[in-house]
Structure formats: C-alpha cells, structure tokens
Design a protein around this motif. Structure first.
Motif, PDB file in Angstrom:
ATOM      1  N   PHE A 107       0.840  -1.196   0.000  1.00 13.72           N
ATOM      2  CA  PHE A 107       0.000   0.000   0.000  1.00 13.72           C
ATOM      3  C   PHE A 107       0.878   1.251   0.000  1.00 13.72           C
ATOM      4  O   PHE A 107       0.689   2.160  -0.816  1.00 13.72           O
ATOM      5  N   VAL A 108       1.869   1.293   0.868  1.00 15.44           N
ATOM      6  CA  VAL A 108       2.791   2.432   0.940  1.00 15.44           C
ATOM      7  C   VAL A 108       3.577   2.552  -0.361  1.00 15.44           C
ATOM      8  O   VAL A 108       3.734   3.653  -0.901  1.00 15.44           O
ATOM      9  N   ASP A 109       4.057   1.436  -0.889  1.00 17.10           N
ATOM     10  CA  ASP A 109       4.791   1.458  -2.164  1.00 17.10           C
ATOM     11  C   ASP A 109       3.933   2.009  -3.292  1.00 17.10           C
ATOM     12  O   ASP A 109       4.418   2.773  -4.134  1.00 17.10           O
ATOM     13  N   GLN A 110       2.663   1.644  -3.309  1.00 24.95           N
ATOM     14  CA  GLN A 110       1.758   2.135  -4.357  1.00 24.95           C
ATOM     15  C   GLN A 110       1.589   3.647  -4.253  1.00 24.95           C
ATOM     16  O   GLN A 110       1.583   4.354  -5.267  1.00 24.95           O
ATOM     17  N   ILE A 111       1.468   4.163  -3.049  1.00 23.54           N
ATOM     18  CA  ILE A 111       1.343   5.609  -2.863  1.00 23.54           C
ATOM     19  C   ILE A 111       2.607   6.308  -3.361  1.00 23.54           C
ATOM     20  O   ILE A 111       2.521   7.368  -4.000  1.00 23.54           O
ATOM     21  N   LYS A 112       3.759   5.710  -3.126  1.00 26.65           N
ATOM     22  CA  LYS A 112       5.003   6.290  -3.637  1.00 26.65           C
ATOM     23  C   LYS A 112       5.021   6.288  -5.157  1.00 26.65           C
ATOM     24  O   LYS A 112       5.466   7.250  -5.780  1.00 26.65           O
ATOM     25  N   LYS A 113       4.524   5.202  -5.756  1.00 26.58           N
ATOM     26  CA  LYS A 113       4.452   5.123  -7.222  1.00 26.58           C
ATOM     27  C   LYS A 113       3.504   6.173  -7.785  1.00 26.58           C
ATOM     28  O   LYS A 113       3.614   6.567  -8.940  1.00 26.58           O
ATOM     29  N   MET A 114       2.563   6.610  -6.977  1.00 21.68           N
ATOM     30  CA  MET A 114       1.578   7.620  -7.401  1.00 21.68           C
ATOM     31  C   MET A 114       2.121   9.045  -7.210  1.00 21.68           C
ATOM     32  O   MET A 114       1.380  10.003  -7.315  1.00 21.68           O
ATOM     33  N   ASN A 115       3.414   9.165  -6.920  1.00 28.29           N
ATOM     34  CA  ASN A 115       4.129  10.447  -6.838  1.00 28.29           C
ATOM     35  C   ASN A 115       3.859  11.272  -5.590  1.00 28.29           C
ATOM     36  O   ASN A 115       3.901  12.503  -5.640  1.00 28.29           O
ATOM     37  N   ILE A 116       3.647  10.620  -4.463  1.00 30.14           N
ATOM     38  CA  ILE A 116       3.458  11.368  -3.220  1.00 30.14           C
ATOM     39  C   ILE A 116       4.683  12.214  -2.905  1.00 30.14           C
ATOM     40  O   ILE A 116       4.558  13.328  -2.391  1.00 30.14           O
ATOM     41  N   ASP A 117       5.876  11.716  -3.249  1.00 34.80           N
ATOM     42  CA  ASP A 117       7.093  12.477  -2.957  1.00 34.80           C
ATOM     43  C   ASP A 117       7.115  13.805  -3.712  1.00 34.80           C
ATOM     44  O   ASP A 117       7.559  14.819  -3.178  1.00 34.80           O
ATOM     45  N   GLU A 118       6.618  13.805  -4.945  1.00 28.50           N
ATOM     46  CA  GLU A 118       6.552  15.050  -5.724  1.00 28.50           C
ATOM     47  C   GLU A 118       5.584  16.040  -5.068  1.00 28.50           C
ATOM     48  O   GLU A 118       5.874  17.229  -4.961  1.00 28.50           O
ATOM     49  N   ALA A 119       4.452  15.544  -4.608  1.00 24.79           N
ATOM     50  CA  ALA A 119       3.470  16.408  -3.949  1.00 24.79           C
ATOM     51  C   ALA A 119       4.054  16.977  -2.655  1.00 24.79           C
ATOM     52  O   ALA A 119       3.853  18.162  -2.344  1.00 24.79           O
TER      53      ALA A 119
END
Length: 75
Positions: free
Chosen positions: A49-61
């Motif tokens: 779940f956490v990995d998927q959120i990272k793939k969705m560009n949370i770091d960019e946000a």
C-alpha cells in the motif's frame, strides 16, 4: 493547544500538479483504509500500500508543499 499550520501558497503550476496527484492518492487511500478496517485486505499488504502511494508520486506532492513552506519561511 491547537496546532495552526502556516498559510502556505502553492504556485499555479504546483497547485494543479498537486491536485492531480493528491486526487488519485486520496481516492486510493480512502478505498484501502476501508478495506484494511473491514478485513477485506490483509495488513500484511500495508507495505505494498505504501509502495503504491510512492508510485503515485506522493514524494513530488510533498516536495511542492515543502517548497511552498520554504517560500513562506523566507518572507
């Protein structure tokens, strides 16, 4: 005591990008939170779940939010 966040402002470009990223992430988080709570999804999959959120560009946000905070603090 209440915590008060500073009134940071994203640029127009940051705001658009952040809204696009966070819209998808918020929907995903809402769906998965319900599944975790209801037992439809095993908590063993939380790291995925956490990995998927990272793939969705949370770091960019987060970088955009940090840039806005840095601008606020530099004023």
């Amino acid at each position: 005591t209440a915590l008060v966040l500073p009134p940071i402002t994203l640029t127009t470009e940051e705001s658009q990008k952040s809204a696009n990223i966070m819209s998808e992430i918020n929907t995903y988080v809402d769906e998965m939170t319900t599944k975790f709570i209801m037992g439809e999804e095993s908590l063993d999959k939380f790291d995925q779940f956490v990995d998927q959120i990272k793939k969705m560009n949370i770091d960019e946000a987060l970088k955009m939010q940090q840039a806005a905070l840095d601008r606020y603090n530099a004023r």
